[in-house]
Design an enzyme around this catalytic site. Sequence first.
Site, short mmCIF file in Angstrom:
data_model
loop_
_atom_site.label_atom_id
_atom_site.label_comp_id
_atom_site.label_asym_id
_atom_site.label_seq_id
_atom_site.Cartn_x
_atom_site.Cartn_y
_atom_site.Cartn_z
N ARG A 1 33.47 38.29 33.49
CA ARG A 1 34.00 39.31 32.58
C ARG A 1 33.07 39.38 31.38
O ARG A 1 32.58 38.35 30.89
CB ARG A 1 35.42 38.97 32.12
CG ARG A 1 36.48 39.18 33.19
CD ARG A 1 36.69 40.66 33.49
NE ARG A 1 37.71 40.89 34.50
CZ ARG A 1 37.46 41.01 35.81
NH1 ARG A 1 36.22 40.88 36.24
NH2 ARG A 1 38.43 41.24 36.65
N ASP B 1 26.40 42.10 35.40
CA ASP B 1 27.21 43.06 36.15
C ASP B 1 28.40 43.54 35.34
O ASP B 1 29.08 44.48 35.73
CB ASP B 1 27.70 42.41 37.46
CG ASP B 1 28.45 43.38 38.36
OD1 ASP B 1 27.94 44.50 38.57
OD2 ASP B 1 29.54 43.03 38.85
N LEU C 1 34.23 26.76 38.08
CA LEU C 1 34.06 26.36 39.49
C LEU C 1 35.36 26.63 40.25
O LEU C 1 35.93 25.74 40.88
CB LEU C 1 33.65 24.89 39.60
CG LEU C 1 32.94 24.55 40.92
CD1 LEU C 1 31.52 25.11 40.93
CD2 LEU C 1 32.89 23.04 41.16
N GLY C 2 35.81 27.88 40.17
CA GLY C 2 36.92 28.31 41.00
C GLY C 2 36.43 28.70 42.38
O GLY C 2 35.39 28.22 42.85
N ARG C 3 37.15 29.59 43.05
CA ARG C 3 36.79 29.97 44.42
C ARG C 3 35.37 30.54 44.48
O ARG C 3 34.58 30.16 45.34
CB ARG C 3 37.78 31.02 44.94
CG ARG C 3 39.22 30.54 45.05
CD ARG C 3 40.08 31.71 45.50
NE ARG C 3 41.48 31.37 45.66
CZ ARG C 3 42.40 31.50 44.70
NH1 ARG C 3 42.03 31.93 43.49
NH2 ARG C 3 43.65 31.20 44.94
N ILE C 4 35.08 31.47 43.56
CA ILE C 4 33.77 32.12 43.61
C ILE C 4 32.69 31.16 43.12
O ILE C 4 31.58 31.12 43.67
CB ILE C 4 33.77 33.41 42.78
CG1 ILE C 4 34.83 34.39 43.32
CG2 ILE C 4 32.40 34.08 42.81
CD1 ILE C 4 35.05 35.62 42.44
N HIS D 1 29.18 46.89 37.26
CA HIS D 1 30.37 46.14 37.71
C HIS D 1 30.63 46.38 39.20
O HIS D 1 31.69 46.88 39.59
CB HIS D 1 31.59 46.54 36.87
CG HIS D 1 32.67 45.49 36.89
ND1 HIS D 1 33.55 45.29 35.85
CD2 HIS D 1 33.03 44.59 37.85
CE1 HIS D 1 34.39 44.32 36.16
NE2 HIS D 1 34.10 43.88 37.36
N SER E 1 33.71 23.15 33.45
CA SER E 1 35.07 23.70 33.47
C SER E 1 35.91 22.81 32.57
O SER E 1 35.45 21.75 32.13
CB SER E 1 35.64 23.73 34.90
OG SER E 1 35.63 22.43 35.46
N ARG E 2 37.13 23.22 32.29
CA ARG E 2 37.97 22.43 31.38
C ARG E 2 38.21 21.03 31.90
O ARG E 2 38.27 20.07 31.14
CB ARG E 2 39.30 23.14 31.14
CG ARG E 2 39.21 24.33 30.20
CD ARG E 2 40.53 25.04 30.07
NE ARG E 2 40.91 25.70 31.32
CZ ARG E 2 42.03 26.40 31.49
NH1 ARG E 2 42.89 26.51 30.49
NH2 ARG E 2 42.29 26.98 32.64
N GLU F 1 33.09 48.02 28.75
CA GLU F 1 32.72 48.89 29.88
C GLU F 1 33.43 50.24 29.79
O GLU F 1 34.60 50.29 29.40
CB GLU F 1 33.09 48.20 31.20
CG GLU F 1 32.30 46.93 31.44
CD GLU F 1 32.71 46.20 32.71
OE1 GLU F 1 33.58 46.72 33.44
OE2 GLU F 1 32.19 45.12 32.95
#
Length: 327
Positions: free
Chosen positions: A247, A271, A167-170, A294, A189-190, A276
Site C-alpha cells: 500500500r 505499484d 512475511l504474510g502469505r505474499i 496498481h 515483522s512485528r 492513487e
Amino acid sequence: MDHKPTPVLMLLPMLLQTLRLPPALQARLAASYTVLCLPDQPDPQAFLAARGAEFHGLVTSAAVGANAALINALPHLRVISSFGVGLDKLDLAAARARGIAVGYTPDVLNDCVADLAFGLLLAAARGISAGDRFVRRGAWAGAGTPAMPNFGLGRKVSGARLGILGLGRIGRTIARRASGFEMDVRYHSRRPVPDVAWVHEPSLTQLAAWADYLVVIAAGGAATRHLVNAEVLEALGPQGFLINVARGSVIDEAALVRALVDKRIAGAGLDVFENEPQVPAELMALDNVVLLPHIASATVETRQAMADRVADNLDAFFRGSALLSAA
C-alpha cells in the site's frame, strides 16, 4: 373442486455494489441475487437514505472499502464480500460490532503479486523501463557502439541480499521466488514467523541497512503508515533499491521523492502510491523509478479467481455455510 397451491415467490437476497464489477462476476451475481450499483445512482446518499434498509449484502473492493457511515446506512446488512486482499479501507470494527460477516480474496493472488514484485525489482535494478525509453527515443543510434551503448550499468540481482517488510502469505511467496535467484533473504515483522528458515530482523532500519533490495509487502492502515520513513531510506543507502507492492501509505512518499532526487537510494519500483491515482510529478521525471498503475494482481487468471471468490463467499453465506475466506 381441486385447489392448486399458490406458488410462493422466493425473493432473492438484495446486494449493493460500491463499484462496477467485471462482466462475468456481474452476470454471476445477477443470476442469484437482486443487485444494484451505488455509483449508478444519481444521488448515492439520498438512495441510501431511501433504500439502504433493503440490502442484505454488500460487494466492494480493497480499493473502495466500506466505512462506518456506509455500513450504518445499511441496517439489515449481514455480509460484505470484498474484491481484493487489503482490509485497511474496510471498517472491520463497525462490521464486527453488528455481527456482519466479511469475506475477501486472499491466497488466489499471491503468485501474481510476487511475480510483479520481482518484475519491478528486475526492472529497477537493470534499468529495463529506462532502457526501453532510451531505444524508443532513438538515443541508442547516437550513443556509442551497437554492442556498448552509452546507457549506463545496472545492478546484479542474483546472489544479492533481499529484505522483505511483511512475511504474510505474499511475503513468503516472494521469499520463495528469491531462491531461484540464489538471494540471501531476511525479513522484518512485528513478531518472528514460526516455521520459516529466513532470518527475522527485529529492526526495520537494520534490515534496510543490510539489504540490497527492500520489498514492501506489509498491510496498510494506521499501524503501518509511513513505516518506511526517511531514516529507513537513509539506511537503505545509495546502492539500495525499494520495491512496493503493498500500500502506498506504508511509505512516506515525500521522503521517498527526496531520497530518489538526491540519489540517497539507487532506485525504486512502485505499484502503489499514497494518493492513487495521483503520482508525484517528481517521480515521473526520474529515470531510476519504475511506476505501475496498481496492477500486481491484474492478470486474467488471478482476477477471475478473485471474482470467483467474491461470489463463492456470498453463496456460502446465504446457504448458511462458513465463508471460504473470512476476514
